[in-house]
Motif scaffolding. Structure first.
Motif, short mmCIF file in Angstrom:
data_model
loop_
_atom_site.label_atom_id
_atom_site.label_comp_id
_atom_site.label_asym_id
_atom_site.label_seq_id
_atom_site.Cartn_x
_atom_site.Cartn_y
_atom_site.Cartn_z
N GLU A 11 26.59 12.53 83.45
CA GLU A 11 26.83 11.69 82.27
C GLU A 11 26.57 12.48 80.99
N SER A 12 25.54 13.30 80.99
CA SER A 12 25.23 14.13 79.84
C SER A 12 26.37 15.11 79.56
N PHE A 13 26.94 15.66 80.63
CA PHE A 13 28.06 16.59 80.48
C PHE A 13 29.29 15.88 79.93
N LYS A 14 29.54 14.65 80.39
CA LYS A 14 30.68 13.86 79.91
C LYS A 14 30.53 13.57 78.41
N LEU A 17 31.33 16.72 76.50
CA LEU A 17 32.78 16.95 76.46
C LEU A 17 33.43 16.11 75.36
N ARG A 18 33.05 14.82 75.31
CA ARG A 18 33.63 13.94 74.29
C ARG A 18 33.27 14.40 72.88
N GLN A 19 32.01 14.80 72.70
CA GLN A 19 31.55 15.23 71.38
C GLN A 19 32.31 16.47 70.90
N ASN A 20 32.74 17.29 71.83
CA ASN A 20 33.42 18.54 71.48
C ASN A 20 34.93 18.48 71.68
N ASN A 21 35.44 17.24 71.90
CA ASN A 21 36.88 17.03 72.05
C ASN A 21 37.47 17.93 73.15
#
Length: 207
Positions: A11-14, A17-21
């Motif tokens: 979940e932390s990785f997801k 990913l979203r934060q960095n587009n």
């Protein structure tokens, strides 16, 4: 893979990913354990596709990739060309390897069919031919696909999933594809246009 299979870590990785587009569309499932910085040579094929360990590792990777794949999206995992050719001394041994590997790969296809039914996400296992692998060029890949996966494998999948033979073959074509490694095909002196034409003729896909 084990680290990422932890729900909090994943979940932390997801979120990252979203934060960095960013998004994930593929995983390299060929190496098992450390890959770079060691002398590996033929051992990169261990465990090979005759073993449950390779199958279970690949299924773990697909569990992770499913979480990272966008809704309605498609994604894939590259994998070994079945085994290292020169571990096997006779044609009979090589045929036995292909038969065992076929059954393991079909088990993965069945797993991916179920995942697609549940999530709508289409994932595929991408076999990567390379020199000294049991499948070391496009012709050997196509022959294995036709003679094993679409023959023995489709019959096995039909019974396991209670579907028609055509549906089984369609599922195999969707969930097993070719990993196109440009360097490996260059070493084999293969023409890209010829490979693509042959795949198109046989109804096979590049993952």
């Amino acid at each position: 893979a084990l680290e990422l299979s932890d729900k909090k870590t994943l979940e932390s990785f997801k979120i990252w990913l979203r934060q960095n587009n960013l998004y994930v569309f593929t995983l390299n499932g060929f190496p098992f354990g450390n890959f770079h910085g060691e002398v590996i040579k033929d051992k990169v094929h261990l465990p090979d596709w005759t073993t449950d360990l390779r199958k279970d590792y690949t299924l773990l990777l697909f569990d992770i990739l499913e979480e990272l794949t966008e809704e309605g999206g498609s994604s894939g995992i590259s994998t070994s060309p079945l085994t290292y050719r020169y571990w096997h001394s006779s044609e009979q041994e090589l045929e036995e390897v292909k038969t065992k590997a076929c059954k393991q790969l079909i088990a993965v296809v069945y797993h991916l069919m179920q995942k697609k039914n549940n999530s709508g996400k289409s994932m595929h296992l991408d076999i990567e031919p390379e020199p000294d692998g049991l499948l070391d060029n496009s012709a050997e890949y196509v022959a294995f696909f036709k003679d094993y996966l679409l023959d023995q494998g489709a019959t096995f999948l039909q019974k396991k999933s209670n579907c028609s033979l055509k549906e089984a073959k369609d599922a195999i074509r969707e969930h097993i594809q070719l990993c196109w490694d440009v360097c490996h095909f260059s070493i084999a002196y293969e023409s890209p246009s010829s490979i693509l034409a042959e795949l198109k003729k046989e109804g096979l896909k590049v993952g």
